[in-house]
Design a protein around this motif. Structure first.
Motif, PDB file in Angstrom:
ATOM      1  N   GLU A  21       7.232   8.367   4.577  1.00 50.80           N
ATOM      2  CA  GLU A  21       7.496   6.956   4.823  1.00 50.80           C
ATOM      3  C   GLU A  21       7.199   6.169   3.548  1.00 50.80           C
ATOM      4  O   GLU A  21       6.382   6.587   2.718  1.00 50.80           O
ATOM      5  CB  GLU A  21       6.599   6.457   5.954  1.00 50.80           C
ATOM      6  CG  GLU A  21       7.008   7.051   7.296  1.00 50.80           C
ATOM      7  CD  GLU A  21       6.014   6.683   8.379  1.00 50.80           C
ATOM      8  OE1 GLU A  21       6.373   5.861   9.228  1.00 50.80           O
ATOM      9  OE2 GLU A  21       4.888   7.209   8.360  1.00 50.80           O
ATOM     10  N   TRP A  22       7.877   5.050   3.417  1.00 49.99           N
ATOM     11  CA  TRP A  22       7.729   4.214   2.219  1.00 49.99           C
ATOM     12  C   TRP A  22       7.557   2.769   2.660  1.00 49.99           C
ATOM     13  O   TRP A  22       8.426   2.213   3.333  1.00 49.99           O
ATOM     14  CB  TRP A  22       8.971   4.375   1.336  1.00 49.99           C
ATOM     15  CG  TRP A  22       8.901   3.692   0.009  1.00 49.99           C
ATOM     16  CD1 TRP A  22       8.068   4.016  -1.033  1.00 49.99           C
ATOM     17  CD2 TRP A  22       9.703   2.592  -0.442  1.00 49.99           C
ATOM     18  NE1 TRP A  22       8.316   3.190  -2.102  1.00 49.99           N
ATOM     19  CE2 TRP A  22       9.308   2.303  -1.772  1.00 49.99           C
ATOM     20  CE3 TRP A  22      10.714   1.824   0.133  1.00 49.99           C
ATOM     21  CZ2 TRP A  22       9.887   1.282  -2.524  1.00 49.99           C
ATOM     22  CZ3 TRP A  22      11.293   0.812  -0.612  1.00 49.99           C
ATOM     23  CH2 TRP A  22      10.879   0.551  -1.934  1.00 49.99           C
ATOM     24  N   PHE A  23       6.406   2.208   2.325  1.00 49.44           N
ATOM     25  CA  PHE A  23       6.078   0.852   2.758  1.00 49.44           C
ATOM     26  C   PHE A  23       6.126  -0.120   1.583  1.00 49.44           C
ATOM     27  O   PHE A  23       5.967   0.289   0.428  1.00 49.44           O
ATOM     28  CB  PHE A  23       4.670   0.822   3.366  1.00 49.44           C
ATOM     29  CG  PHE A  23       4.513   1.773   4.516  1.00 49.44           C
ATOM     30  CD1 PHE A  23       5.034   1.471   5.769  1.00 49.44           C
ATOM     31  CD2 PHE A  23       3.873   3.000   4.341  1.00 49.44           C
ATOM     32  CE1 PHE A  23       4.919   2.367   6.825  1.00 49.44           C
ATOM     33  CE2 PHE A  23       3.748   3.898   5.406  1.00 49.44           C
ATOM     34  CZ  PHE A  23       4.271   3.585   6.641  1.00 49.44           C
ATOM     35  N   VAL A  24       6.313  -1.372   1.907  1.00 45.14           N
ATOM     36  CA  VAL A  24       6.274  -2.411   0.875  1.00 45.14           C
ATOM     37  C   VAL A  24       5.155  -3.388   1.209  1.00 45.14           C
ATOM     38  O   VAL A  24       5.004  -3.818   2.356  1.00 45.14           O
ATOM     39  CB  VAL A  24       7.633  -3.140   0.773  1.00 45.14           C
ATOM     40  CG1 VAL A  24       7.518  -4.377  -0.115  1.00 45.14           C
ATOM     41  CG2 VAL A  24       8.695  -2.188   0.219  1.00 45.14           C
ATOM     42  N   ARG A  25       4.353  -3.677   0.192  1.00 44.37           N
ATOM     43  CA  ARG A  25       3.258  -4.634   0.357  1.00 44.37           C
ATOM     44  C   ARG A  25       3.356  -5.661  -0.754  1.00 44.37           C
ATOM     45  O   ARG A  25       3.419  -5.314  -1.933  1.00 44.37           O
ATOM     46  CB  ARG A  25       1.921  -3.895   0.261  1.00 44.37           C
ATOM     47  CG  ARG A  25       0.723  -4.814   0.414  1.00 44.37           C
ATOM     48  CD  ARG A  25      -0.582  -4.051   0.483  1.00 44.37           C
ATOM     49  NE  ARG A  25      -0.909  -3.415  -0.784  1.00 44.37           N
ATOM     50  CZ  ARG A  25      -1.246  -2.137  -0.933  1.00 44.37           C
ATOM     51  NH1 ARG A  25      -1.283  -1.341   0.108  1.00 44.37           N
ATOM     52  NH2 ARG A  25      -1.533  -1.655  -2.108  1.00 44.37           N
ATOM     53  N   ILE A  26       3.385  -6.917  -0.368  1.00 45.15           N
ATOM     54  CA  ILE A  26       3.434  -7.996  -1.351  1.00 45.15           C
ATOM     55  C   ILE A  26       2.001  -8.388  -1.703  1.00 45.15           C
ATOM     56  O   ILE A  26       1.222  -8.784  -0.832  1.00 45.15           O
ATOM     57  CB  ILE A  26       4.203  -9.221  -0.784  1.00 45.15           C
ATOM     58  CG1 ILE A  26       5.649  -8.836  -0.407  1.00 45.15           C
ATOM     59  CG2 ILE A  26       4.181 -10.377  -1.784  1.00 45.15           C
ATOM     60  CD1 ILE A  26       6.582  -8.533  -1.562  1.00 45.15           C
ATOM     61  N   GLU A  27       1.660  -8.261  -2.968  1.00 43.53           N
ATOM     62  CA  GLU A  27       0.272  -8.496  -3.394  1.00 43.53           C
ATOM     63  C   GLU A  27       0.101  -9.957  -3.837  1.00 43.53           C
ATOM     64  O   GLU A  27      -0.009 -10.260  -5.026  1.00 43.53           O
ATOM     65  CB  GLU A  27      -0.100  -7.495  -4.485  1.00 43.53           C
ATOM     66  CG  GLU A  27       0.161  -6.062  -4.007  1.00 43.53           C
ATOM     67  CD  GLU A  27      -0.860  -5.041  -4.449  1.00 43.53           C
ATOM     68  OE1 GLU A  27      -1.133  -4.953  -5.650  1.00 43.53           O
ATOM     69  OE2 GLU A  27      -1.385  -4.315  -3.575  1.00 43.53           O
ATOM     70  N   ASP A  28       0.075 -10.816  -2.831  1.00 41.56           N
ATOM     71  CA  ASP A  28       0.032 -12.263  -3.079  1.00 41.56           C
ATOM     72  C   ASP A  28      -1.372 -12.831  -2.882  1.00 41.56           C
ATOM     73  O   ASP A  28      -1.593 -13.692  -2.031  1.00 41.56           O
ATOM     74  CB  ASP A  28       1.048 -12.984  -2.165  1.00 41.56           C
ATOM     75  CG  ASP A  28       0.844 -12.658  -0.691  1.00 41.56           C
ATOM     76  OD1 ASP A  28       0.124 -11.693  -0.383  1.00 41.56           O
ATOM     77  OD2 ASP A  28       1.395 -13.377   0.164  1.00 41.56           O
ATOM     78  N   ILE A  29      -2.312 -12.321  -3.666  1.00 44.44           N
ATOM     79  CA  ILE A  29      -3.693 -12.828  -3.544  1.00 44.44           C
ATOM     80  C   ILE A  29      -4.130 -13.610  -4.774  1.00 44.44           C
ATOM     81  O   ILE A  29      -5.306 -13.900  -4.942  1.00 44.44           O
ATOM     82  CB  ILE A  29      -4.713 -11.690  -3.308  1.00 44.44           C
ATOM     83  CG1 ILE A  29      -4.431 -10.528  -4.261  1.00 44.44           C
ATOM     84  CG2 ILE A  29      -4.731 -11.268  -1.872  1.00 44.44           C
ATOM     85  CD1 ILE A  29      -5.597  -9.597  -4.423  1.00 44.44           C
ATOM     86  N   ASP A  30      -3.167 -13.919  -5.625  1.00 41.31           N
ATOM     87  CA  ASP A  30      -3.522 -14.624  -6.861  1.00 41.31           C
ATOM     88  C   ASP A  30      -2.615 -15.845  -7.009  1.00 41.31           C
ATOM     89  O   ASP A  30      -1.713 -15.864  -7.847  1.00 41.31           O
ATOM     90  CB  ASP A  30      -3.340 -13.642  -8.033  1.00 41.31           C
ATOM     91  CG  ASP A  30      -4.033 -14.121  -9.302  1.00 41.31           C
ATOM     92  OD1 ASP A  30      -4.461 -15.299  -9.334  1.00 41.31           O
ATOM     93  OD2 ASP A  30      -4.140 -13.327 -10.249  1.00 41.31           O
ATOM     94  N   PRO A  31      -2.856 -16.883  -6.172  1.00 39.19           N
ATOM     95  CA  PRO A  31      -1.947 -18.041  -6.165  1.00 39.19           C
ATOM     96  C   PRO A  31      -1.638 -18.618  -7.547  1.00 39.19           C
ATOM     97  O   PRO A  31      -0.480 -18.969  -7.794  1.00 39.19           O
ATOM     98  CB  PRO A  31      -2.677 -19.058  -5.281  1.00 39.19           C
ATOM     99  CG  PRO A  31      -3.564 -18.231  -4.414  1.00 39.19           C
ATOM    100  CD  PRO A  31      -3.953 -17.022  -5.211  1.00 39.19           C
TER     101      PRO A  31
END
Ligand code: GLU
Ligand code: ZN
Length: 292
Positions: free
Chosen positions: A41-51
């Motif tokens: 399986e291949w997942f996508v995670r958006i690493e939006d912790i640095d506004p």
């Protein structure tokens, strides 16, 4: 190498600091091909912790670019900005286990004392909330294995008490990435070579979370595979900071073939693919034969 009983679970974890470019497509394609070649399986995670570093709209653009390049992911996209409770719990439990501490040292102070952080605040018992939180790194990793790079000797910074939460209260990349990969049961991390040495701290933290049974579980350490970096004509890494141009959906097939060549996939024998899906099918089979 650790043998994973579970099914392969991989991921692509872009930061929304700009749209995908030729360099980030190599990371996306490499992790995608490796997952699919392993029937994983291949997942996508958006690493939006640095506004401060986020570009409005970039996350949506990235997702649309993945789709137009035929890189379809499994399950729902994970947004790091929505995982705050998990990071808070990790810090709370590491704190209870005395595996982290507050630090109010400034960058200048640390630099004056040496190259790496010297553990200055380890025994100061600071409580102030406007401090950084550091991992108490009592068992630093010495070496690890990478599928593409082989035996990796860790750098001197491996022993550092690295940051889990920044002084400005933002979550550190190391904490977020390990909490989320571990929660998702990621078995394989395939990403750019620039993150090879970040793996040292990440494996150390992953092991610590296993030691304290975070989320009531032990998750085997992931296998690692770091892909060659794509450099521009000037020899510098292609990056958003260097203003690498955004990928154009109109030329998706050409973009994919160029990324595939960077990954060592030669020109397909059957030329004249007209659809990205045909190219990807060929690329998965070729990857499987090449990179087992
Ligand atoms: N978000 C990181 C980046 O864009 C990648 C994180 C990872 O793959 O571990 O560079
Ligand atoms: Zn300090």
């Amino acid at each position: 190498m650790v043998q994973h009983a579970e099914r392969y679970r991989g991921r692509f974890a872009p930061s929304p600091s700009g749209p995908l470019h030729a360099g980030s497509l190599v990371a996306a394609l490499g992790s995608y091909l490796d997952a699919r070649a392993h029937q994983g399986e291949w997942f996508v995670r958006i690493e939006d912790i640095d506004p401060p570093r986020e570009v409005p709209g970039a996350a949506d653009t990235i997702l649309r670019q993945l789709e137009s390049h035929g890189l379809h992911w499994d399950g729902d996209v994970v947004w790091q900005s929505q995982q705050t409770p998990r990071y808070q719990r990790a810090i709370a439990e590491l704190s209870t286990a005395q595996r982290c501490y507050h630090c109010d040292c400034t960058r200048a102070q640390i630099k004056r004392r040496g190259t790496n952080y010297d553990g200055h605040c380890r025994n100061r018992q600071l409580q102030d909330q406007y401090t950084a939180i550091r991992f108490l790194n009592t068992h630093p990793l010495q070496h690890f294995h990478d599928r593409f790079h082989g035996h990796i000797q860790c750098q001197p910074s491996a022993t550092e008490d690295f940051i889990l939460r920044r002084r400005d209260q933002l979550w550190a990349y190391q904490l977020a990435v390990v909490c989320d990969d571990r929660a998702a049961g990621v078995t394989d991390i395939v990403r750019g070579e620039d993150l090879l040495h970040a793996s040292t701290w990440q494996l150390t933290l992953w092991q610590a979370l296993n030691d304290i049974q975070f989320d009531a579980k032990t998750v085997p350490l992931p296998r690692l595979a770091h892909l060659p970096l794509v450099r521009g004509r000037d020899g510098r890494k292609l990056s958003k900071q260097n203003h690498a141009p955004a990928l154009d959906a109109e030329t998706a097939l050409d973009n994919l073939m160029a990324a595939g060549r960077q990954l060592g996939l030669s020109r397909p024998e059957t030329e004249g693919f007209i659809r990205v899906e045909e190219y990807l099918t060929w690329a998965i089979d070729t990857w499987r034969a090449l990179k087992k």
